[in-house]
Design an enzyme around this catalytic site. Structure first.
Site, PDB file in Angstrom:
ATOM      1  N   ASP A 214       6.559  -5.133   5.224  1.00 35.49           N
ATOM      2  CA  ASP A 214       5.456  -4.092   6.307  1.00 35.49           C
ATOM      3  C   ASP A 214       4.958  -6.087   6.865  1.00 35.49           C
ATOM      4  O   ASP A 214       4.066  -5.611   7.964  1.00 35.49           O
ATOM      5  CB  ASP A 214       4.463  -4.057   5.634  1.00 35.49           C
ATOM      6  CG  ASP A 214       4.295  -2.606   5.543  1.00 35.49           C
ATOM      7  OD1 ASP A 214       5.457  -1.651   6.409  1.00 35.49           O
ATOM      8  OD2 ASP A 214       3.320  -1.781   5.804  1.00 35.49           O
TER       9      ASP A 214
ATOM     10  N   ASP B 269      -5.015   3.494  -3.923  1.00 32.91           N
ATOM     11  CA  ASP B 269      -5.439   3.499  -5.889  1.00 32.91           C
ATOM     12  C   ASP B 269      -6.548   4.328  -6.213  1.00 32.91           C
ATOM     13  O   ASP B 269      -5.819   5.395  -7.026  1.00 32.91           O
ATOM     14  CB  ASP B 269      -4.831   2.199  -6.010  1.00 32.91           C
ATOM     15  CG  ASP B 269      -6.527   1.488  -5.449  1.00 32.91           C
ATOM     16  OD1 ASP B 269      -7.023   1.736  -4.740  1.00 32.91           O
ATOM     17  OD2 ASP B 269      -6.090   0.238  -5.854  1.00 32.91           O
TER      18      ASP B 269
END
Length: 586
Positions: free
Chosen positions: A167, A320
């Site tokens: 990214d 997460d």
């Protein structure tokens, strides 16, 4: 005319002996009960007005009355409430430690149902298909070590595929990462480079985009490694077998170990905290509840569990924890392997650590707002719902930073200026010391740092409290995502080891060019040393002033144990406020 007072002071204030001093009081603003309420050293303050004349005496008497009637009661109520929360959280910590002791005493740990064949005899078909993902963003310092470690996993090359999910918005960094991927492709490793131009959703968006690839349907498991993580060669062989014969297991999480834990005082204190997190919290919750928060990396997911839980979502900064909670609500079980370690790097500067902790403490509050109704409506058992709401979210993510900041950074110094509200010594000293000893047991080599650890945790409560508030009330900083700055220290030894290994195997084009790398990295390091400077953190400095002033007030009023705590805590805030802990940043 000065108002006159009456009272009785045992101990002979001002007359050097046991002869009582009798003073007449004609002030109509004071009742007998109010005077009787002024006990001990409060009475000495009252009698000191004998030496003061005029308007100052009347103003001081009014202040004392206002303090007694309006400031002390709410402050005492808040003190009692925080003490109760403190005791509840301490009991939770004690129960976790007892659970960890029981696990060690009984030798409890996850064991694969079938050991399988030896490696020399095992066929390729005996190994499930595994997708390995390495999400990264401008990770120039550590990309080589991560890619190299993953490509050297001891697993059939045809049975795992590596996705480098870049990214980066820096063209030079992207070119370097792509070149590294091409080197390993020439070595026969099944590795793919993916770059997103539009970085929607940060890490969650990156992982979600990768899971939408058509070839993902050919894989049964996916393992995630952040850019600074270096798995051991046998990582997959020690984690994948735990899924065999357990169709309800959705996640197998390995613990972290830290290559730079002894780099400076900041990394040593982080090591204490994270060792307790993995050794105690994760292990106990995994062993007795089959649930814990996914750590975002060094974990293996069953792809079916990810899909059944709704996949990756970009709605919080803790993607997460988000996927872990949703998978738990769907009935999937988690296993934590305390004996499988994955090396990584700790933030070495306070600025990097502060931004990391802000994200880690604002995200859970965002998530709690979003999934509270889902938890209530879910089909999991009542006690599992209670564990999620009251222990996982409220106690450990909201109450802990709230009472830590309020009790030790606000209430304690305020009780020095409003002495009618009392904070017992056992709250200030004995229980915090006991909890610190329990926290440091998983990292016994860090025992000499127990006092700095206690003080630093209270200092960090400012950042954590601010993050918790921003996440709970959806403030702007709650959505702030900053990639934790890496120093690349963990890559040096491993990079040299990889180069030596490649040279022995006479691999062409796979070894990084050390001369070019050294030349490339030497200039930035020299420049960064010139640019590094100390930052100023105003909140920490303001609290340092409050605590040190309260310490002086405590010394004057002979409050022994409070004085030492306030003094050392004030110095701790001063050190952090001047950025004198850890490495400086550019």
């Amino acid at each position: 005319m000065a108002p006159s007072w009456w009272g009785r002071s045992g101990g002979g204030v001002g007359n050097g002996g046991g002869t009582p001093v009798v003073v007449k009081m004609e002030n109509p603003n004071w009742s007998i009960s109010e005077v009787e309420a002024a006990e001990g050293w409060h009475l000495e303050e009252v009698t000191s007005l004998l030496a003061v004349d005029g308007l100052f005496a009347a103003s001081y008497a009014g202040w004392m009355r206002f303090r007694l009637e309006y400031l002390a009661p709410p402050l005492q109520f808040l003190t009692n409430a925080c003490v109760v929360l403190f005791l509840i959280q301490s009991i939770d910590r004690l129960v976790l430690c007892l659970g960890c002791f029981w696990i060690r005493f009984k030798g409890i740990k996850p064991v694969p149902q079938a050991a399988g064949k030896p490696d020399v005899e095992a066929a390729t078909d005996d190994y499930p298909m595994v997708l390995v993902q390495i999400p990264m963003c401008n990770e120039r310092e550590v990309y080589q070590q991560s890619i190299g470690a993953v490509c050297n996993l001891d697993y059939p090359k045809s049975n795992f595929l590596v996705q480098v999910l870049d990214d980066s918005d820096d063209a030079t960094t992207s070119a370097l990462i792509k070149e590294e991927v091409e080197k390993w492709q020439r070595e026969g490793v099944r590795i793919i480079y993916r770059h997103r131009v539009i970085r929607d959703g940060y890490k969650a968006g990156n992982l979600k985009s990768a899971m939408n690839c058509s070839y993902v349907k050919d894989y049964e498991f996916v393992v995630i490694f952040d850019a600074d993580f270096q798995p051991q060669a046998d990582f997959l062989k020690r984690t994948i077998p735990h899924f065999k014969g357990k169709d309800d297991v959705g996640l197998v999480q390995a613990r972290w170990s830290f290559v730079n834990k002894d780099e400076n005082l900041l990394t040593r204190l982080q090591n204490v905290n994270l060792c307790f997190h993995f050794e105690v919290e994760q292990q106990v919750n995994g062993a007795f509840l089959n649930f814990f928060g996914f750590n975002g990396t060094a974990g293996v997911w069953r792809i079916k569990a990810l899909e059944d839980s709704g996949g990756w979502m970009e709605r919080t900064t803790v993607e997460d924890m988000d996927i872990a909670v949703r998978a738990h609500l769907k009935g999937w079980k988690f296993l934590f392997l305390n004996d499988v370690e994955c090396q990584c790097e700790l933030p070495e500067s306070y600025e990097a650590y502060r931004k990391q902790q802000h994200r880690w403490h604002s995200g859970p509050m965002q998530l709690f707002r979003l999934c509270f109704v889902d938890i209530i409506k879910s089909k999991i058992g009542f006690w599992k719902k209670c564990n999620l709401i009251f222990l996982f979210f409220l106690l450990r993510k909201l109450i802990l930073p709230f009472y830590s900041f309020t009790l030790f950074c606000v209430i304690l110094p305020m009780t020095m200026f409003v002495p009618e509200a009392e904070l017992p010594a056992w709250v200030v000293c004995y229980i915090p010391a006991t909890m610190s000893i329990l926290n440091i047991l998983p990292a016994p080599k860090s025992f000499p740092f127990i006092v700095p650890y206690l003080l630093f945790e209270n200092t960090m409560s400012v950042t954590k409290f601010n993050a918790m508030i921003s996440g709970l009330f959806q403030l702007g900083s709650a959505y702030e995502w900053v990639v934790t700055k890496k120093s690349g220290r963990s890559s040096e030894g491993d990079l040299l080891g990889l180069v030596e290994k490649h040279s022995k195997q006479q691999r062409v084009g796979s070894a990084p060019n050390l001369d070019a790398l050294t030349k490339e990295e030497s200039n930035p390091k020299k420049d960064s040393k010139k640019k590094k400077h100390n930052r100023i953190y105003r909140k920490e400095l303001a609290l340092s002033f409050l605590l040190l002033t309260a310490a002086a007030r405590s010394l004057l009023s002979a409050q022994g144990i409070h004085f030492y705590f306030l003094l050392f805590q004030g110095v701790s805030f001063l050190v952090v406020g001047l950025d004198l802990i850890g490495e400086q940043v550019e």
